[in-house]
Write an enzyme that holds these catalytic residues in place. Structure first.
Site, PDB file in Angstrom:
ATOM      1  CE  LYS A 128      -2.326   3.327   2.429  1.00 43.40           C
ATOM      2  NZ  LYS A 128      -1.723   4.303   1.512  1.00 43.40           N
ATOM      3  N   PRO A 129       0.997   1.928  -1.139  1.00 42.59           N
ATOM      4  CG  PRO A 129       0.828   2.781  -3.315  1.00 42.59           C
ATOM      5  CD  PRO A 129       0.348   1.653  -2.423  1.00 42.59           C
ATOM      6  CB  ALA A 130       2.238   7.688   0.466  1.00 40.07           C
ATOM      7  CB  SER A 152       4.401   9.746  10.878  1.00 36.78           C
ATOM      8  OG  SER A 152       3.153   9.078  10.908  1.00 36.78           O
ATOM      9  CD  GLU A 194      13.532   1.230   8.756  1.00 38.11           C
ATOM     10  OE1 GLU A 194      14.036   2.310   9.118  1.00 38.11           O
ATOM     11  OE2 GLU A 194      14.128   0.149   8.845  1.00 38.11           O
ATOM     12  CG  LEU A 195       8.413   4.263  13.272  1.00 38.01           C
ATOM     13  CD1 LEU A 195       7.956   4.119  14.711  1.00 38.01           C
ATOM     14  CD2 LEU A 195       7.229   4.081  12.320  1.00 38.01           C
ATOM     15  CB  CYS A 246      13.196   9.328   7.624  1.00 41.20           C
ATOM     16  SG  CYS A 246      14.097   8.239   6.536  1.00 41.20           S
ATOM     17  CD  GLU A 283      10.386  13.216  11.077  1.00 38.95           C
ATOM     18  OE1 GLU A 283       9.238  12.812  11.325  1.00 38.95           O
ATOM     19  OE2 GLU A 283      11.109  12.719  10.214  1.00 38.95           O
TER      20      GLU A 283
END
Ligand code: NAP
Length: 473
Positions: free
Chosen positions: A171-173, A225, A246-247, A280, A377
């Protein structure tokens, strides 16, 4: 306007519902993307589960050969796919070309690693027993990827999972699904068996919930995120679903007075402004030793002011737009907050008055510790710089973060390099290197930057189960 398909059981399929994809350089729609509903996600997982039974039987060598074919197709279409990345994400074309090259390299790396899912033979303790450790694929993987590196970060999950013998539902963004469609087309041309790689798109909470609750989905690999990562952790607690996360990150850069100043300026520029700061591993806090603080600022500001802003399709452009209006507002808020706390604005500081979502490359000096940009961030081309005196103080400041993804240091002192490597709380440390990522080395973070590693040999391990077999003889 064209509607792009999802990819289900070997078919590129346009569904009934769709959503628009916006070009952030213009703020205008460029395409529609097909959306699936929750029953279709369940069906995609079911098809993947069926395909998994056959794919896991293919020897690692054969799986690697298939990944290599996908890499060749991606490489053949590199210019066109780089344009797609720029159109949906906004980054300058040269950076999109690098992203495609990185994705090709990830595929080739895991094509080779597919053969290396080694187990081991353990020396026996009792004469009548022998002990083996073998590695088996975890099963169907739900992969969720973000918009900032829409191709590379999807491939960073799909390639190792496929190499390990898993089936993948990606599922991509929603902001950048078109690069994933291009990847699905490459998978299709390469001839991967139907159902082994599935592409879905649409409502993230619904798709995420199906990944969490469907027992045939055996693992979720997520990049995005920390906020959404925490929601997945909560959901996974109900079924003890394994997660790779991976945040977010908040990378410090430490510049010591023994560093080559010009290398430090160039390395920090790359670490800060690549992808307009929307990485990131982007530099978020820049700490410079006091004796070189002003010379560093002078050179850094000069080079920042020279960066060319505009539509990424223009080959001269180095800074593209931010992804959306919300990102612009956050950048503006972080700058205002730092200024109201006493920071000095050395360049930039505001949105660029043109169509699209452009923010000026910005340098702030003497930024107070409590400013928002020093712990949240910013995800924008905003560089907060502060001075420090001693190495121990720099390390303490660098580690004052809830995140621990990457850190950077510029120094020529070998002993200091080792002290920093050992004491900085981050999964990746670039020493005299503003872009430390390579396919062969593990990528991931500590603290609230996530769980697990992608790339390297660890990247394959993330999609393997470890089994102990005890045999009586
Ligand atoms: P995000 O909002 O967390 O979205 C990431 C992905 O998660 C998207 O596909 C999104 O789908 C999906 N998502 C959103 N809500 C969800 C839910 N409730 N359940 C399941 N999936 C959900 O992050 P982003 O704004 O795209 O990306 C920026 C963040 O990613 C930054 O924090 C950055 O540091 C981090 N990041 C980390 C790494 C790393 O390797 N550590 C790499 C790149 C980026 P929709 O698009 O449909 O909402």
């Amino acid at each position: 306007m064209k509607t792009y398909p999802v990819y289900l059981n070997g078919e590129l399929t346009v569904t009934e519902k769709s959503f628009p994809v916006i070009n952030p350089a213009k703020g205008e729609p460029i395409a529609n993307m097909s959306a699936v509903d929750r029953p279709m996600v369940a069906q995609a997982i079911q098809q993947a589960q069926t395909a998994f039974a056959g794919w896991r039987q293919v020897p690692g060598k054969g799986r690697g050969e298939m990944l290599y074919k996908i890499a060749i197709e991606l490489q053949r279409r590199r210019e066109e796919i780089a344009r797609i990345i720029t159109l949906e994400n906004g980054k300058p074309l040269t950076q999109s070309q690098s992203e495609v090259a990185m994705a090709v390299d990830h595929l080739k790396w895991f094509a080779e690693e597919a053969r290396r899912a080694y187990g081991r033979l353990i020396p026996h303790q009792a004469e009548e027993k022998r002990h083996l450790v073998i590695k088996t694929p975890v099963g169907v993987v739900g992969a969720i990827s973000p918009w900032n590196f829409p191709l590379a970060l999807a491939v960073r999950k799909a390639a190792p999972a496929l190499a390990a013998g898993c089936a993948v539902v990606l599922k991509p963004a929603s902001q950048t699904p078109l690069s994933a469609v291009a990847f699905a087309e490459c998978v299709n041309v390469a001839g991967l068996p139907n159902g082994v790689f599935q592409l879905v798109a649409g409502s993230a909470p619904e798709i995420g919930l199906e990944f969490l609750e469907n027992p045939s989905c055996r693992k979720i690999s997520f990049t995005g995120s920390t906020e959404v990562g925490k929601k997945l952790i909560e959901g996974a607690a109900r079924s003890v679903k394994p997660l790779s996360l991976e945040l977010g990150g908040h990378a410090p850069v430490l510049i010591f007075d023994d560093a080559d100043l010009s290398d430090a300026v160039d390395g920090t520029l790359r670490a800060k402004f690549r992808n307009s700061g929307q990485s990131c591993i982007a530099a978020n806090r820049i700490y410079v030793q006091r004796s070189i603080y002003e010379p560093f600022l002078k050179a850094f500001v000069e080079k920042t002011k020279a960066l060319n802003i505009g539509d990424g399709l223009d080959p001269e452009v180095q800074i593209g737009p931010l992804i959306d209006e919300e990102a612009l507002n956050r950048a503006q808020e972080h700058v205002q907050d730092a200024l109201s706390g006493g920071a000095r604005l050395l360049c930039g500081g505001k949105r660029v008055e043109r169509g699209g979502f452009f923010f000026e490359p910005t340098v702030l000096a003497d930024v107070p510790k409590g400013a928002l940009c020093m712990y949240e961030e910013t995800f924008a081309p905003v560089a907060p710089v502060c001075a420090f005196d001693k190495e121990a103080e720099a390390i303490e400041k660098a580690n004052q973060s809830a995140y621990g993804l990457s850190a950077y240091a510029f120094t020529r002192d070998l002993g200091r390099m080792f002290r920093l490597a050992e004491s900085l709380e981050a999964g990746m440390i670039g020493i005299n290197d503003g872009v430390p990522t390579v396919s062969a080395a593990p990528f991931g973070g500590t603290k609230q930057s996530g769980w697990g590693r992608e790339l390297g040999s660890e990247g394959l391990e993330a999609f393997l189960e470890t089994k102990h077999i005890s045999i009586g003889i």
